[in-house]
Design a protein around this motif. Structure first.
Motif, PDB file in Angstrom:
ATOM      1  N   LYS A   2       3.217 -10.188 -10.500  1.00 15.02           N
ATOM      2  CA  LYS A   2       4.087  -9.210  -9.859  1.00 15.02           C
ATOM      3  C   LYS A   2       3.566  -8.785  -8.477  1.00 15.02           C
ATOM      4  O   LYS A   2       4.171  -7.973  -7.805  1.00 15.02           O
ATOM      5  N   VAL A   3       2.425  -9.321  -8.052  1.00 17.97           N
ATOM      6  CA  VAL A   3       1.851  -8.952  -6.762  1.00 17.97           C
ATOM      7  C   VAL A   3       2.592  -9.673  -5.647  1.00 17.97           C
ATOM      8  O   VAL A   3       2.825 -10.888  -5.720  1.00 17.97           O
ATOM      9  N   VAL A   4       2.980  -8.919  -4.619  1.00 14.08           N
ATOM     10  CA  VAL A   4       3.609  -9.493  -3.429  1.00 14.08           C
ATOM     11  C   VAL A   4       2.791  -9.056  -2.222  1.00 14.08           C
ATOM     12  O   VAL A   4       2.621  -7.866  -1.984  1.00 14.08           O
ATOM     13  N   TYR A   5       2.250 -10.016  -1.492  1.00 14.96           N
ATOM     14  CA  TYR A   5       1.441  -9.684  -0.329  1.00 14.96           C
ATOM     15  C   TYR A   5       2.336  -9.442   0.888  1.00 14.96           C
ATOM     16  O   TYR A   5       3.338 -10.136   1.091  1.00 14.96           O
ATOM     17  N   CYS A   6       1.955  -8.457   1.690  1.00 18.73           N
ATOM     18  CA  CYS A   6       2.783  -8.080   2.841  1.00 18.73           C
ATOM     19  C   CYS A   6       2.968  -9.232   3.814  1.00 18.73           C
ATOM     20  O   CYS A   6       4.014  -9.352   4.446  1.00 18.73           O
ATOM     21  N   GLY A  18       5.000   0.284   2.730  1.00 17.44           N
ATOM     22  CA  GLY A  18       3.597   0.658   2.843  1.00 17.44           C
ATOM     23  C   GLY A  18       2.737  -0.161   1.897  1.00 17.44           C
ATOM     24  O   GLY A  18       3.213  -0.679   0.881  1.00 17.44           O
ATOM     25  N   SER A  19       1.475  -0.300   2.228  1.00 12.97           N
ATOM     26  CA  SER A  19       0.564  -1.055   1.364  1.00 12.97           C
ATOM     27  C   SER A  19      -0.851  -0.511   1.552  1.00 12.97           C
ATOM     28  O   SER A  19      -1.136   0.214   2.495  1.00 12.97           O
ATOM     29  N   ILE A 209       1.488   7.650   2.828  1.00 10.26           N
ATOM     30  CA  ILE A 209       0.817   7.242   1.590  1.00 10.26           C
ATOM     31  C   ILE A 209       1.580   7.755   0.376  1.00 10.26           C
ATOM     32  O   ILE A 209       1.787   7.029  -0.609  1.00 10.26           O
ATOM     33  N   LEU A 210       2.020   8.998   0.429  1.00 13.05           N
ATOM     34  CA  LEU A 210       2.732   9.586  -0.700  1.00 13.05           C
ATOM     35  C   LEU A 210       4.112   8.966  -0.906  1.00 13.05           C
ATOM     36  O   LEU A 210       4.575   8.812  -2.033  1.00 13.05           O
ATOM     37  N   SER A 211       4.777   8.590   0.210  1.00  7.46           N
ATOM     38  CA  SER A 211       6.139   8.065   0.115  1.00  7.46           C
ATOM     39  C   SER A 211       6.180   6.558  -0.100  1.00  7.46           C
ATOM     40  O   SER A 211       7.165   6.021  -0.616  1.00  7.46           O
ATOM     41  N   GLY A 212       5.132   5.861   0.314  1.00  4.78           N
ATOM     42  CA  GLY A 212       5.126   4.409   0.212  1.00  4.78           C
ATOM     43  C   GLY A 212       5.795   3.711   1.380  1.00  4.78           C
ATOM     44  O   GLY A 212       5.946   2.493   1.367  1.00  4.78           O
ATOM     45  N   LEU A 219       0.195   2.398   7.800  1.00  5.46           N
ATOM     46  CA  LEU A 219      -0.398   1.841   6.583  1.00  5.46           C
ATOM     47  C   LEU A 219      -0.722   0.362   6.709  1.00  5.46           C
ATOM     48  O   LEU A 219      -1.685  -0.112   6.116  1.00  5.46           O
ATOM     49  N   ASN A 220       0.094  -0.380   7.415  1.00  4.99           N
ATOM     50  CA  ASN A 220      -0.225  -1.784   7.689  1.00  4.99           C
ATOM     51  C   ASN A 220       0.328  -2.155   9.056  1.00  4.99           C
ATOM     52  O   ASN A 220       1.223  -1.469   9.574  1.00  4.99           O
ATOM     53  N   PRO A 221      -0.205  -3.187   9.685  1.00  6.33           N
ATOM     54  CA  PRO A 221       0.087  -3.472  11.101  1.00  6.33           C
ATOM     55  C   PRO A 221       1.559  -3.748  11.367  1.00  6.33           C
ATOM     56  O   PRO A 221       2.280  -4.236  10.492  1.00  6.33           O
TER      57      PRO A 221
END
Length: 273
Positions: A2-6, A18-19, A209-212, A219-221
Motif C-alpha cells: 500500500k506504500v506509494v512514493y511521492c 504531504g509526506s 503536518i496535521l492536515s496532510g 513537507l516535500n519539494p
C-alpha cells in the motif's frame, strides 16, 4: 503493497500531498531553529521602523476601484477553495493567497497606520512571488470552471497592484527621513525574509503536518526542473531562493525609485533655470 512514493506520482499530485520526506527530528530542529531566528530578527527590526507620519495616513487608503477588485478576488478565491476537494480551503495559506488576504485587511479592516505602512512596504519584496507563480504555474488541482484562468488573472493583478501603488505615491520606497538608503533597503529585506520564514515554518508547517497537505511545499519539494531543489536540505535551499528573490525584487524597485527621483530633481532644476 500500500506504500506509494511521492516520486512515483505526477508532479501536480506530488506538490499537493504531504509526506514524511523529512524525518520528524529534522522537522523539530528546523521548526525551532528557523522560527527562533526569524522571531529574533523581527524583534530587532520592527522597533527601528520609522513611524509613518499620521498626517499622510489618508494616502495609504486604496482607491475604491482597488477595494472592489480586492473584494471580488477574495470572494472568488474563497468560493473556489470551499467548493473544491475537502480541505482545499487550507490552500488560502499559499503565499499569493496570503497577499490577497493582506490586501483585504488593508482595504477593509481598521488597522493602525503604521501596520498598513509596514504591510505596504512588504508588498515590494513579495512582488516576486506572483512573478514566480506565473512563470512556473502549478495548475494540477485547478479543475473547476475557469479556475485556471482566475489563477493567472489574480496573479497578474498581484504584480500590477503594488506597481500602481508605487506609481501613485501610496508606497514610498525611498526613505523620506535622515535614514540612509542602504540601511532602509536591508531593513525591509531582512523583515520580509523573517516574516515569511516565521509564518511558513512556525505556523504553516504544523498545519501542513496535521492536515496532510503539502502547503507551500513545506513537507516535500516542489516540482522543479531536474529536481534541483530536493534532498533533506530542500527547505534550506528554498529559504535561499526566497531570500534572493526578495532581494532582487527590492533592488529593482529601489533602483527604479532612485531613477525616478533623480529625473524629477533634474526636471525641477531645468524649470528653475
Amino acid at each position: 503493497d500500500k506504500v506509494v512514493y511521492c516520486e512515483s506520482l505526477p508532479h501536480g499530485q506530488r506538490g499537493i500531498i504531504g509526506s514524511w520526506y523529512l524525518d520528524p527530528q529534522r522537522h523539530v530542529i528546523e521548526y525551532v531553529a528557523i522560527s527562533m531566528i526569524c522571531f529574533a530578527v523581527m524583534r530587532a527590526v520592527l522597533p527601528t521602523i520609522v513611524k509613518y507620519p499620521g498626517k499622510n495616513a489618508p494616502k495609504l487608503n486604496p482607491p475604491n476601484a482597488l477595494k472592489l477588485l480586492t473584494l471580488v478576488t477574495f470572494i472568488v478565491q474563497v468560493i473556489y477553495k470551499t467548493k473544491g476537494y475537502r480541505g482545499k480551503i487550507l490552500f488560502m495559506l499559499m503565499p499569493c493567497n496570503v497577499l490577497w488576504m493582506m490586501y483585504f485587511a488593508i482595504c477593509f479592516l481598521p488597522l493602525k497606520t503604521q501596520t498598513v505602512h509596514i504591510m505596504y512596504q512588504l508588498m515590494i519584496p513579495y512582488m516576486i512571488l506572483p512573478v514566480v507563480a506565473v512563470a512556473t504555474p502549478d495548475l494540477s488541482d485547478l479543475v473547476m470552471w475557469l479556475e485556471d484562468t482566475f489563477f493567472f488573472a489574480s496573479h497578474y493583478a498581484l504584480i500590477a497592484y503594488p506597481m500602481y501603488l508605487v506609481g501613485t505615491g501610496r508606497i514610498v520606497i525611498l526613505p523620506e527621513t535622515h535614514e540612509g538608503l542602504v540601511s532602509s533597503f536591508f531593513k525591509w529585506w531582512l523583515l520580509s525574509c523573517a516574516m515569511f520564514g516565521f509564518f511558513y515554518f512556525g505556523i504553516v508547517t504544523p498545519v501542513a503536518i496535521l492536515s496532510g497537505f503539502n502547503l507551500n511545499y513545506m513537507l516535500n519539494p516542489p516540482p522543479n526542473p531536474g529536481d534541483v531543489v530536493s534532498g533533506p536540505d530542500f527547505r534550506l535551499m528554498s529559504i535561499a531562493c526566497c531570500a534572493v528573490g526578495f532581494f532582487l525584487s527590492q533592488l529593482v524597485a529601489t533602483s527604479f525609485a532612485v531613477v525616478v527621483r533623480w529625473l524629477r530633481i533634474r526636471r525641477t532644476k531645468r524649470k528653475t533655470v
